[in-house]
Design an enzyme around this catalytic site. Structure first.
Site, mmCIF file in Angstrom:
data_model
loop_
_atom_site.group_PDB
_atom_site.id
_atom_site.type_symbol
_atom_site.label_atom_id
_atom_site.label_comp_id
_atom_site.label_asym_id
_atom_site.label_seq_id
_atom_site.Cartn_x
_atom_site.Cartn_y
_atom_site.Cartn_z
ATOM 1 N N HIS A 22 0.835 -1.201 0.000
ATOM 2 C CA HIS A 22 0.000 0.000 0.000
ATOM 3 C C HIS A 22 0.871 1.253 0.000
ATOM 4 O O HIS A 22 0.689 2.162 -0.825
ATOM 5 C CB HIS A 22 -0.918 -0.012 1.227
ATOM 6 C CG HIS A 22 -1.821 1.180 1.314
ATOM 7 N ND1 HIS A 22 -3.087 1.193 0.780
ATOM 8 C CD2 HIS A 22 -1.630 2.414 1.864
ATOM 9 C CE1 HIS A 22 -3.652 2.365 1.003
ATOM 10 N NE2 HIS A 22 -2.780 3.131 1.661
ATOM 11 N N GLU A 23 1.812 1.322 0.924
ATOM 12 C CA GLU A 23 2.657 2.511 1.034
ATOM 13 C C GLU A 23 3.608 2.638 -0.152
ATOM 14 O O GLU A 23 3.942 3.751 -0.563
ATOM 15 C CB GLU A 23 3.438 2.482 2.354
ATOM 16 C CG GLU A 23 2.559 2.465 3.602
ATOM 17 C CD GLU A 23 1.588 3.628 3.666
ATOM 18 O OE1 GLU A 23 1.859 4.677 3.052
ATOM 19 O OE2 GLU A 23 0.540 3.477 4.333
ATOM 20 N N HIS A 26 1.911 4.630 -2.842
ATOM 21 C CA HIS A 26 2.028 6.074 -2.619
ATOM 22 C C HIS A 26 3.437 6.561 -2.976
ATOM 23 O O HIS A 26 3.604 7.573 -3.665
ATOM 24 C CB HIS A 26 1.757 6.401 -1.147
ATOM 25 C CG HIS A 26 0.332 6.206 -0.721
ATOM 26 N ND1 HIS A 26 -0.738 6.703 -1.429
ATOM 27 C CD2 HIS A 26 -0.196 5.580 0.371
ATOM 28 C CE1 HIS A 26 -1.865 6.397 -0.811
ATOM 29 N NE2 HIS A 26 -1.560 5.709 0.288
#
Length: 452
Positions: A22-23, A26
């Site tokens: 997920h990170e 980003h």
């Protein structure tokens, strides 16, 4: 203690994988948009490990493994040198900010498809949607033992789990279900299960049982393992006998014997026990005696024991080649997303119970259970969790990615960013909503532990 340690360990592993992807979503898009990333952290709190790359980003593993974050250069948080303002997140266009925020959930969606692809290539062992026994509503609808469910309301199913989910969905919507089956003569037939007739407040976790449907893998043959000395069965039944009927009542599984013996005892007098022994069907006379069950309560018994219930062997495998697994993974992702969004909608409209909201305790237990069942099941668990993380983060709740996306969409419409005061108010509202949701999840987790 072993189960507790296993649950904690596999939850940490699961969160580590999901949060990292997920990170990274980003981080990757932020770097492509020219944003300087100060820190990429898996976990919160004091860093246990840290390394800095050439771009000045700190990669850290922190002490509290319950999430993670990507900290970007932003004038709203830190003082930015004039030479670096072009690399600050808040100086990027609204479309670039949207791309950076949306990249996290998108990474989880991609991970979900990849995990399901790997699961299908390996082959996921499961239980077929074959009916083992029917009573009540299911029997009245014409469903029979040996029928294999092919679809529910035109939605194809391959496993008992998929069939149960489809039936539960129809029951929550108070709709009758069109069930297509392949019977013992290999004929396709359609039956109608009147799920709309289920009583109000039914337990959504046990819809198949409530309609009188038992899957084949749950039916344990009534094969006598032991005959207790001095019991009513001594000298009548023998180890290895397969119980077929008690007092004229057909027996399909070991779980039906005790209720049938109880009914015979309450009727009084002897009854006929039909068994299969060495390939021959025998009818033997036997009279139950009063005794006490495991809780010390009086009951009727004949004095036989069956093998302890164990995990039944899987009877089907969902497996595809590397190329065929791609559309299969996409279809399964779509099915899971539809089920998750549908459940959320039903909870909001009160068609589904709030007990469907689970928290970290339940997640940890399921992580441990699926890891013990094998790599195929653990990949499935990670895929479902990754998809859930994607969907939850896209909810328009301030603090979550979806809340930030909502802010940016408003900015696109009005032509300027929301005021800091409005955004701060939204943050407080988001915190309150998340706190309430987490409180409900913990309550359901603890209630589940108490009821085990």
């Amino acid at each position: 203690m072993g189960e507790f340690i296993g649950s904690v360990w596999w939850m940490i592993v699961s969160l580590g994988v999901l949060v990292t992807f997920h990170e990274f979503g980003h981080y990757w898009v932020a770097r492509r948009c020219g944003v300087k990333v100060l820190r990429f952290s898996v976990g919160f709190g004091r860093p246990l490990f840290m390394r800095r790359n050439r771009a000045g980003t700190e990669f850290a593993i922190a002490a509290i493994p319950l999430g993670g974050y990507v900290k970007m250069l932003d004038e709203r948080e830190v003082e930015v040198h004039p030479a670096e303002r072009g690399q600050a997140f808040n100086h990027k266009t609204v479309w670039q900010r949207i791309a950076i925020v949306a990249a996290g959930p998108l990474a989880n969606l991609i991970l979900c498809v990849a995990l399901l692809w790997a699961m299908f290539v390996i082959g996921k062992q499961d239980y077929s949607a074959t009916i083992g026994r029917t009573t009540g509503m299911a029997q009245a609808a014409g469903l029979q033992a040996g029928d294999r469910v092919l679809s529910v309301d035109a939605r194809s199913v391959a496993t008992a789990g998929q069939a149960s989910m489809a039936l539960t969905t129809a029951a929550m919507d108070r709709q009758d279900a069109q069930v297509e089956v392949l019977d013992g003569q290999d004929q396709r037939r359609t039956r109608v299960l009147p799920l709309s007739q289920l009583p109000a407040g039914f337990d959504e976790r046990w819809v198949p049982s409530l309609v009188g449907l038992t899957w084949q893998f749950r039916v344990q043959p009534a094969l006598v393992e032991q005959v207790l000395p001095g019991s009513a069965a001594q000298g009548v039944l023998m180890p290895g006998d397969l119980v077929l009927a008690v007092d004229g009542q057909r027996i399909d599984g070991a779980d039906q014997v005790s209720p049938a013996v109880l009914a015979l005892g309450q009727r009084g007098g002897p009854g006929m026990i039909e068994v299969q022994r060495a390939g021959e069907r025998l009818a033997l006379e036997l009279t139950p005696r009063q005794g006490k069950d495991g809780r010390g309560q009086p009951t009727w018994q004949i004095g036989i024991g069956f093998p302890e219930t164990s995990t039944p062997a899987y009877d089907t495998t969902l497996q595809y080649g590397p190329f065929a697994a791609v559309p299969a993974a996409l279809r399964e992702t779509g099915r899971a997303a539809s089920d998750s969004l549908g459940m959320m909608r039903r909870i909001v409209t009160s068609n589904a119970s709030l007990q469907n909201v689970s928290g970290p305790i339940t997640i940890a237990r399921v992580a441990n259970q699926t890891a013990q069942r094998g790599l195929d099941w653990f990949l499935w668990f990670l895929a479902v969790m990754s998809l859930s993380l994607c969907i939850i983060n896209l909810l328009p709740i301030p603090i979550l990615d979806g809340g930030h996306l909502l802010y940016y969409l408003i900015e696109l419409v009005k032509g300027s960013p929301l005021s800091e005061r409005a955004m701060a108010a939204g943050q407080y509202i988001g915190l309150a909503m998340l706190a309430g949701l987490m409180g409900l999840a913990f309550y359901n987790d603890i209630l589940g532990l108490v009821q085990r």
